[in-house]
Scaffold this motif. Structure first.
Motif, PDB file in Angstrom:
ATOM      1  N   ALA A  17       0.834  -1.206   0.000  1.00  0.00           N
ATOM      2  CA  ALA A  17       0.000   0.000   0.000  1.00  0.00           C
ATOM      3  C   ALA A  17       0.871   1.260   0.000  1.00  0.00           C
ATOM      4  O   ALA A  17       0.585   2.233  -0.696  1.00  0.00           O
ATOM      5  N   LEU A  20       2.170   1.700  -3.383  1.00  0.00           N
ATOM      6  CA  LEU A  20       1.121   2.205  -4.265  1.00  0.00           C
ATOM      7  C   LEU A  20       0.982   3.719  -4.140  1.00  0.00           C
ATOM      8  O   LEU A  20       0.892   4.433  -5.152  1.00  0.00           O
ATOM      9  N   LEU A  21       0.980   4.219  -2.908  1.00  0.00           N
ATOM     10  CA  LEU A  21       0.829   5.660  -2.706  1.00  0.00           C
ATOM     11  C   LEU A  21       2.031   6.421  -3.254  1.00  0.00           C
ATOM     12  O   LEU A  21       1.873   7.494  -3.857  1.00  0.00           O
ATOM     13  N   SER A  24       1.765   6.388  -6.963  1.00  0.00           N
ATOM     14  CA  SER A  24       0.680   7.277  -7.384  1.00  0.00           C
ATOM     15  C   SER A  24       1.141   8.728  -7.403  1.00  0.00           C
ATOM     16  O   SER A  24       0.829   9.482  -8.336  1.00  0.00           O
ATOM     17  N   PRO A  80      -4.197   5.307 -10.566  1.00  0.00           N
ATOM     18  CA  PRO A  80      -3.895   5.043  -9.158  1.00  0.00           C
ATOM     19  C   PRO A  80      -5.140   4.738  -8.331  1.00  0.00           C
ATOM     20  O   PRO A  80      -5.117   3.841  -7.464  1.00  0.00           O
ATOM     21  N   GLY A  84      -5.981   1.327  -6.168  1.00  0.00           N
ATOM     22  CA  GLY A  84      -6.367   1.259  -4.762  1.00  0.00           C
ATOM     23  C   GLY A  84      -7.669   0.509  -4.548  1.00  0.00           C
ATOM     24  O   GLY A  84      -7.797  -0.291  -3.617  1.00  0.00           O
ATOM     25  N   PHE A  87      -7.038  -3.207  -4.884  1.00  0.00           N
ATOM     26  CA  PHE A  87      -5.803  -3.606  -4.211  1.00  0.00           C
ATOM     27  C   PHE A  87      -5.847  -5.065  -3.779  1.00  0.00           C
ATOM     28  O   PHE A  87      -4.894  -5.814  -3.958  1.00  0.00           O
ATOM     29  N   LEU A  99      -8.083   3.139   0.327  1.00  0.00           N
ATOM     30  CA  LEU A  99      -6.885   2.998  -0.499  1.00  0.00           C
ATOM     31  C   LEU A  99      -7.061   3.701  -1.841  1.00  0.00           C
ATOM     32  O   LEU A  99      -6.148   4.362  -2.336  1.00  0.00           O
ATOM     33  N   ALA A 103      -4.766   6.863  -2.892  1.00  0.00           N
ATOM     34  CA  ALA A 103      -3.961   6.786  -4.113  1.00  0.00           C
ATOM     35  C   ALA A 103      -4.338   7.910  -5.075  1.00  0.00           C
ATOM     36  O   ALA A 103      -3.470   8.547  -5.674  1.00  0.00           O
TER      37      ALA A 103
END
Length: 223
Positions: A17, A20-21, A24, A80, A84, A87, A99, A103
């Motif tokens: 996670a 991912l952020l 993003s 993004p 999320g 995910f 999420l 994102a």
């Protein structure tokens, strides 16, 4: 219907996670308008409104390039948020909402405050629109209809964008009842869009905001 109960993330999921952020934000920070402008021999920061977004690109580079930049900025918000939302199928709706929202928000912040241009990014309307479509497609249709109606009436991009930003939390609350995370995101995203249009608001109050399509070498408007 979502509730405040969220399934916790495992240590491994927390790591993914976080990645991912970060990804993003990096995707959102790519200044497509600036890059395409420079490839065309133009620095958008010194032309028109000085903004690197699709509206100023349309004015300076032409409709084809403006549309292309809009699509790219739109996608860097939508992708993004979709990542999320999808995910993990094992997560609860509130957690995937969270999420997806985080994102999407990371992408918007990356666009608005891109580190590649010392924090001088765009106003985030196209990128926010991509996030909206991914997270709240029905609210997106209401926001799009609001934007289009206002633009057709006044031909002022900033006024249409501000009206769309104001209607977004209302549409989200009505169309996604119980999805508290999405409502919180819509309020924050709306406030961020309004803050990014502070100079436009001043010009609107003073009656100095230019209409789209008007040829004006001193045009300082834009979204």
């Amino acid at each position: 219907m979502g509730t405040f109960t969220m399934s916790p993330l495992s240590l491994s999921q927390m790591g993914w996670a976080t990645a991912l952020l970060f990804a993003s934000f990096l995707l959102g920070s790519i200044p497509f308008g600036y890059c395409i402008g420079r490839l065309r021999g133009i620095d958008l920061r010194t032309q028109g409104s000085g903004n690197i977004g699709a509206t100023n690109a349309w004015r300076i580079l032409g409709a084809r390039w403006g549309c292309g930049i809009f699509v790219l900025d739109f996608l860097k918000g939508a992708l993004p948020a979709i990542g999320g939302l999808h995910f993990s199928p094992a997560l609860s709706v509130p957690m995937t909402d969270l999420l997806g929202s985080l994102a999407g928000l990371a992408a918007i912040l990356g666009h608005n405050f891109t580190p590649w241009l010392r924090g001088r990014g765009g106003k985030g309307i196209a990128t926010s629109a991509g996030v909206l479509l991914a997270l709240t497609p029905w609210a997106f249709l209401v926001v799009l209809g609001t934007w289009a109606s206002l633009f057709l009436l006044c031909r002022i991009v900033s006024l249409a964008s501000l009206g769309a930003a104001l209607i977004f939390p209302i549409a989200t609350g009505l169309l996604y009842p119980g999805r508290s995370v999405l409502l919180a995101f819509s309020i924050f995203a709306s406030l961020l869009a309004i803050l990014r249009h502070r100079s436009n608001i001043r010009r609107l109050i003073q009656g100095q905001e230019s209409r789209f399509g008007r040829k004006n070498q001193n045009d300082l408007s834009g979204a």
